[in-house]
Design an enzyme around this catalytic site. Sequence first.
Site, mmCIF file in Angstrom:
data_model
loop_
_atom_site.group_PDB
_atom_site.id
_atom_site.type_symbol
_atom_site.label_atom_id
_atom_site.label_comp_id
_atom_site.label_asym_id
_atom_site.label_seq_id
_atom_site.Cartn_x
_atom_site.Cartn_y
_atom_site.Cartn_z
ATOM 1 N N GLU A 233 0.881 -1.168 0.000
ATOM 2 C CA GLU A 233 0.000 0.000 0.000
ATOM 3 C C GLU A 233 0.918 1.217 0.000
ATOM 4 O O GLU A 233 1.589 1.509 0.992
ATOM 5 C CB GLU A 233 -0.917 -0.041 1.225
ATOM 6 C CG GLU A 233 -1.715 -1.347 1.237
ATOM 7 C CD GLU A 233 -2.901 -1.369 2.200
ATOM 8 O OE1 GLU A 233 -2.859 -0.667 3.213
ATOM 9 O OE2 GLU A 233 -3.861 -2.111 1.919
ATOM 10 N N CYS A 267 -1.912 9.332 3.353
ATOM 11 C CA CYS A 267 -1.716 8.798 1.994
ATOM 12 C C CYS A 267 -2.862 9.224 1.093
ATOM 13 O O CYS A 267 -2.670 9.390 -0.105
ATOM 14 C CB CYS A 267 -1.582 7.288 2.032
ATOM 15 S SG CYS A 267 -2.939 6.488 2.872
HETATM 16 P P1 NAD Z 1 8.979 4.606 4.040
HETATM 17 O O1 NAD Z 1 8.811 3.829 2.791
HETATM 18 O O2 NAD Z 1 10.181 5.483 4.167
HETATM 19 O O3 NAD Z 1 9.039 3.644 5.313
HETATM 20 C C1 NAD Z 1 8.004 2.739 5.611
HETATM 21 C C2 NAD Z 1 8.556 1.587 6.431
HETATM 22 O O4 NAD Z 1 9.463 0.831 5.639
HETATM 23 C C3 NAD Z 1 9.318 1.995 7.684
HETATM 24 O O5 NAD Z 1 8.990 1.107 8.712
HETATM 25 C C4 NAD Z 1 10.773 1.833 7.252
HETATM 26 O O6 NAD Z 1 11.656 1.607 8.310
HETATM 27 C C5 NAD Z 1 10.676 0.621 6.357
HETATM 28 N N1 NAD Z 1 11.761 0.459 5.381
HETATM 29 C C6 NAD Z 1 12.580 1.412 4.868
HETATM 30 N N2 NAD Z 1 13.407 0.860 3.959
HETATM 31 C C7 NAD Z 1 13.097 -0.467 3.892
HETATM 32 C C8 NAD Z 1 13.584 -1.562 3.122
HETATM 33 N N3 NAD Z 1 14.538 -1.401 2.217
HETATM 34 N N4 NAD Z 1 13.020 -2.775 3.295
HETATM 35 C C9 NAD Z 1 12.007 -2.941 4.178
HETATM 36 N N5 NAD Z 1 11.520 -1.951 4.944
HETATM 37 C C10 NAD Z 1 12.040 -0.716 4.802
HETATM 38 O O7 NAD Z 1 7.632 5.447 4.217
HETATM 39 P P2 NAD Z 1 7.283 6.490 5.371
HETATM 40 O O8 NAD Z 1 8.011 7.773 5.118
HETATM 41 O O9 NAD Z 1 7.397 5.863 6.693
HETATM 42 O O10 NAD Z 1 5.715 6.712 5.108
HETATM 43 C C11 NAD Z 1 5.196 7.634 4.236
HETATM 44 C C12 NAD Z 1 4.718 6.965 2.965
HETATM 45 O O11 NAD Z 1 3.749 5.971 3.276
HETATM 46 C C13 NAD Z 1 4.011 7.927 2.025
HETATM 47 O O12 NAD Z 1 4.447 7.710 0.711
HETATM 48 C C14 NAD Z 1 2.548 7.544 2.173
HETATM 49 O O13 NAD Z 1 1.756 7.882 1.077
HETATM 50 C C15 NAD Z 1 2.635 6.091 2.372
HETATM 51 N N6 NAD Z 1 1.397 5.568 2.979
HETATM 52 C C16 NAD Z 1 0.529 4.835 2.202
HETATM 53 C C17 NAD Z 1 -0.671 4.352 2.748
HETATM 54 C C18 NAD Z 1 -1.638 3.534 1.926
HETATM 55 O O14 NAD Z 1 -2.591 3.009 2.504
HETATM 56 N N7 NAD Z 1 -1.473 3.390 0.629
HETATM 57 C C19 NAD Z 1 -0.965 4.607 4.094
HETATM 58 C C20 NAD Z 1 -0.065 5.363 4.863
HETATM 59 C C21 NAD Z 1 1.120 5.832 4.285
#
Ligand code: NAD
Length: 463
Positions: A233, A267
Amino acid sequence: MSTAAAHLTPKNPTTGEPLAPVARTPLAAIDGIVAQARAAQQSWGRLDIDGRIAALGRFGARLADEAVVERLARSITAEMGKPIRESRGEVRNVARRLVAFGERARVAAAEEVAREGGIEVRVRWRPLGVAAVIAPWNYPVATPSNLILSALLTGNAIVFKPSELTPGTGAILHEVLAETLPEGLVGLVQGAGAEGAALVASDVDLIAFTGSIATGQSIMRSAADGLKRLVLELGGKDPMIILPGADLEAATRHAAIEAVRNAGQACVAVERVIVHASLVDEFLERAKALIATLKVGDPMDEKTDIGPMASRAQREWVVHQVASARAQGARVVVEGRSREPGFFLEPTIITDLRQEMSLVREETFGPVVAVEVCSGADEAIAWANGTHYGLGASIWGPAGEPLDRLAERLEAGMIGVNRGLSAAAGGPWVGWKRSGIGYSRSVAGMRNFMQPQSFSRTVGAGT
Ligand code: NAD
């Protein structure tokens, strides 16, 4: 390992001061946590759906306890700056959703039977095994809970990795799950990208991830090695189209409030407002008046509408995007200033955006009402569909068949017609294009957490 490397040191975005450090999970410990979850899944997976619903009902009851609501809400607000009223709402909503989630899982788990030409096929929906649930920081209880509940109700164990910005909130959520569910069924990994990547590479069967597109892409590459199942997501750039004949009062309220809720860090925030030229002056006046009523300040204050942004980096990105649009000729109607201490950013209203600008093309995730002025419905739809995102969208105009037909031309997973998009329990939470792969909620969403298995037998010719 140094203390800095062994701990996460989240910052309170209201003050910029460090919060209590949280121990990172050593990379070498992750395989053991996954193995423990796998062992616990054996008996959990054999429980019938009523047993799982009952067990998760205990979790829901604990989560609905006002002392737990308050503890979690205060942690959310301290770690990522959401106004305390909204933090409480986030926690309460999870407990409220549980019953509907259980009912969807019950339908999804039901056996199906098909018969054709003397053959009967019985289809069972089985758990996949262990799901890694990797979460962002913006709704640090609601977002992971949707995936955690889907995975558990369908018979899987989970290993949960909260965001490095909200580890304390993640720890409390894990504690409430762990004290109400069988031992080992819900594992916890604390850390950032390295720990997330190690969890993806470990012996898990499904990765249920919410976060940015870039991280989703990296997870998909890594998951290819084990052909692991994915529910991703991802980010959005949700457009909202306002056409002549729309209820401008309601549309403006939706645009202004949903662009800046949670400091724009949702999001499905309204990231783009595409307004017909004949309405734009009135829209801007109304939006200005509405934004002026919102109180920016200490998120622990009950009266605050907009708290700080979650991090300095997030604020810098938003300030950069607005400055770059302005340098390319966009007009700032309300200038949102940064405030110190902490990572506050007041709401901005900016108009005359053009399609090539970053503010139109790339997710902002900040308190910005970003306005594009269109000349008609066809142009509005083409613009709305012109990015690689496809999470949510909404269209506002005179209700009826023509508006419904226009809505159907939008390339987004979740579309609202004269309202925000629907998050109703029966509908899927789903992105199109680069906003997601797989999805959750709804009966079909539950089945993303399960494996179909068919058993055929001969029942006699012509039956
Ligand atoms: P992010 O992708 O930076 O991090 C998300 C998670 O992934 C964190 O727990 C992080 O530690 C982990 N992570 C980072 N690198 C990784 C890797 N290589 N492998 C596995 N895990 C890893 O995102 P963020 O800044 O925490 O969140 C914001 C983003 O989330 C925005 O783009 C937002 O739109 C999206 N979002 C989407 C939804 C949806 O339902 N579609 C809901 C909420 C947020």
